[in-house]
Design a protein around this motif. Structure first.
Motif, PDB file in Angstrom:
ATOM      1  N   PRO A   1      -9.736 -15.044  -7.530  1.00 33.92           N
ATOM      2  CA  PRO A   1      -9.696 -13.624  -8.280  1.00 33.92           C
ATOM      3  C   PRO A   1     -10.951 -12.447  -7.098  1.00 33.92           C
ATOM      4  N   THR A   2     -11.029 -13.227  -6.453  1.00 29.96           N
ATOM      5  CA  THR A   2     -12.157 -12.751  -5.120  1.00 29.96           C
ATOM      6  C   THR A   2     -11.290 -12.602  -3.946  1.00 29.96           C
ATOM      7  N   HIS A   3     -10.016 -12.791  -4.084  1.00 33.80           N
ATOM      8  CA  HIS A   3      -9.249 -12.931  -2.904  1.00 33.80           C
ATOM      9  C   HIS A   3      -7.822 -12.520  -3.484  1.00 33.80           C
ATOM     10  N   HIS A   4      -7.746 -10.946  -2.670  1.00 35.48           N
ATOM     11  CA  HIS A   4      -5.802 -10.065  -3.834  1.00 35.48           C
ATOM     12  C   HIS A   4      -5.787  -9.522  -2.034  1.00 35.48           C
ATOM     13  N   PRO A   5      -4.756 -10.661  -1.141  1.00 33.69           N
ATOM     14  CA  PRO A   5      -4.615  -9.881   0.222  1.00 33.69           C
ATOM     15  C   PRO A   5      -3.933  -8.606  -0.329  1.00 33.69           C
ATOM     16  N   ARG A   6      -3.490  -7.964  -0.207  1.00 36.77           N
ATOM     17  CA  ARG A   6      -2.033  -6.554   0.412  1.00 36.77           C
ATOM     18  C   ARG A   6      -2.032  -6.727   1.240  1.00 36.77           C
ATOM     19  N   VAL A   7      -0.214  -5.544   1.296  1.00 40.28           N
ATOM     20  CA  VAL A   7       0.561  -5.234   1.770  1.00 40.28           C
ATOM     21  C   VAL A   7       0.148  -4.247   2.954  1.00 40.28           C
ATOM     22  N   ASN A   8       0.132  -4.008   3.770  1.00 37.68           N
ATOM     23  CA  ASN A   8      -0.212  -3.117   4.847  1.00 37.68           C
ATOM     24  C   ASN A   8      -1.798  -3.385   5.110  1.00 37.68           C
TER      25      ASN A   8
END
Length: 434
Positions: free
Chosen positions: A331-338
């Motif tokens: 819930p606290t680690h949400h890698p995003r593209v770019n």
């Protein structure tokens, strides 16, 4: 954030060409070697005696490549900076007796390699690529890069349970592709077809390592073209970035004064455990590094000193937060593209990163003006692994697990951001420079 100066959108264009040129690990390493040769690297045969001269060199073995650049005046105990990656991807691979079929259909017998998302291989136009071994012991790369095979899905009218229970595939019965018609299935048909396709004498092929690949080209996707869709991003994206970074560093103005020996190590067989002569759990990397030390007049003591100061970045794709399944992520680690490359952490050593390794990667990203993100698995979900822990344990080398966040990992066609590939390449180049 300022735009990185070393690579631009052209790097991502080039990545798409690299993906298309690498339908098998053998093609991927051949393409990487060709690019390195253009940057001044030269091929070394493992059976030859090596010298301690400076410059760029590489070794090819099957679907693996190890390339390194020796700066002028490098001491035998000079440590290495290694970018590690892997060349293989989950797919359908041809069995030893490939010719099969039933009910007037000619089919190719395939085995499941790695852990593919099986449904993504259904109803796709597939080509066939890999390596043929000839009677004289030589080998030939082959690539039928046009629609040749297809794994046809059963119509919903013949399986109404799909709507209520979901698709269920039997790996033996449901994934054999069709490639022709005929009631008389003859042994040797597929290999005879490939011999004819490649101008080889009939009966000259005695061994093969063949695999299917989707023939649809990589492409930009999205409202503003901010995504890239394509095959084998896991993990040719990292192989491409590492190749570009090594060539850039070796050809840079400060190459002669590098404090480390930059290395690219791209292994085969990561998707099934890395236990082969070309896998990360095999002897290839250690043997190459040791021979480099000894060729420069080094002793075992020099080898120990060099390895003690060596750092490896194990670069492999990771999971971007999925908008439809966000609950599967921490819930606290949400890698995003770019959002820049990801630093992978797992306290149970499924990844090799520790605090000191994080500092090395953070310094490289700061030098390259590249943002990075952290990835950790949801505690309730099993965590995957990479070549990182294997490299650390086998060679006693400090190793850090990183990569690029993507969606649809292990699909026949994966998705990444258009900026992340060159952000990764910039961070790798800064790391290799030291």
């Amino acid at each position: 954030m300022s735009q990185p100066s070393r690579f631009d959108r052209g790097h991502t264009d080039d990545l798409m060409s690299f993906l298309a040129a690498g339908p098998s690990p053998y093609h991927a390493v051949a393409t990487a070697a060709e690019r390195l040769e253009k940057a001044g690297f030269r091929h070394l045969a493992e059976t030859d005696a090596w010298d301690g001269t400076s410059g760029g060199k590489y070794v090819l073995r099957g679907g693996a490549i190890v390339a390194w650049y020796v700066p002028e005046g490098a001491d035998p105990h000079t440590p290495f900076r290694i970018v590690g990656a892997h060349t293989d991807s989950p797919n359908l691979r041809v069995k030893p007796l490939p010719d099969t079929g039933a009910h007037g259909w000619r089919q190719v017998a395939v085995e499941i390699y790695g852990g593919p998302l099986l449904n993504s291989w259904l109803d796709r136009d597939l080509g066939l690529a890999g390596r043929l071994t000839l009677r004289d012991g030589s080998s030939r790369l082959v690539n039928v890069d046009r629609p040749l095979l297809r794994v046809p899905q059963l119509a919903i009218h013949l399986d109404r349970t799909v709507a209520s229970e979901g698709l269920k595939l039997d790996k033996q019965r449901h994934l054999q592709p069709v490639w022709g018609l005929g009631h008389d299935v003859r042994d040797g048909d597929l290999i005879a077809f490939l011999e004819e396709e490649n101008g080889l004498e009939r009966g000259s092929v005695t061994g093969w390592d063949l695999m299917t690949h989707p023939v649809e080209r990589p492409a930009y996707l999205g409202r503003d073209g901010e995504f890239v869709a394509g095959p084998r991003m896991d993990n040719l994206l990292s192989v491409h970035a590492g190749t570009a970074a090594l060539a850039a560093v070796a050809g840079g103005p400060g190459a002669a004064d590098l404090p480390y020996i930059p290395v690219l190590a791209a292994f085969d067989h990561e998707e099934n455990g890395s236990q082969s002569d070309t896998g990360a759990d095999g002897p290839l990397l250690g043997g190459v590094l040791e021979r480099s030390v000894f060729a420069r007049g080094g002793s075992y003591e020099d080898r120990a000193r060099a390895f003690a100061g060596t750092v490896c970045l194990s670069s492999d794709t990771g999971h971007a937060v999925h908008p439809n399944y966000a609950e599967r992520h921490d819930p606290t680690h949400h890698p995003r593209v770019n959002g820049g490359p990801i630093l992978k952490v797992n306290v149970n050593n499924r990844y090799a990163t520790d605090g000191s390794g994080r500092a090395v990667f953070a310094a490289a990203c700061e030098k390259a003006d590249v943002p990075f993100q952290s990835f950790v698995s949801n505690n309730s979900m099993p965590c995957g692994t990479t070549i990182g822990p294997i490299t650390a344990a086998r060679h006693g080398i400090r190793t850090v697990d990183i990569g690029v966040a993507i969606l649809s990992m292990h699909s026949a066609r994966e998705l990444c951001g258009d900026r992340d590939p060159y952000l990764l390449a910039n961070a790798l180049a800064a790391f290799l420079e030291g």
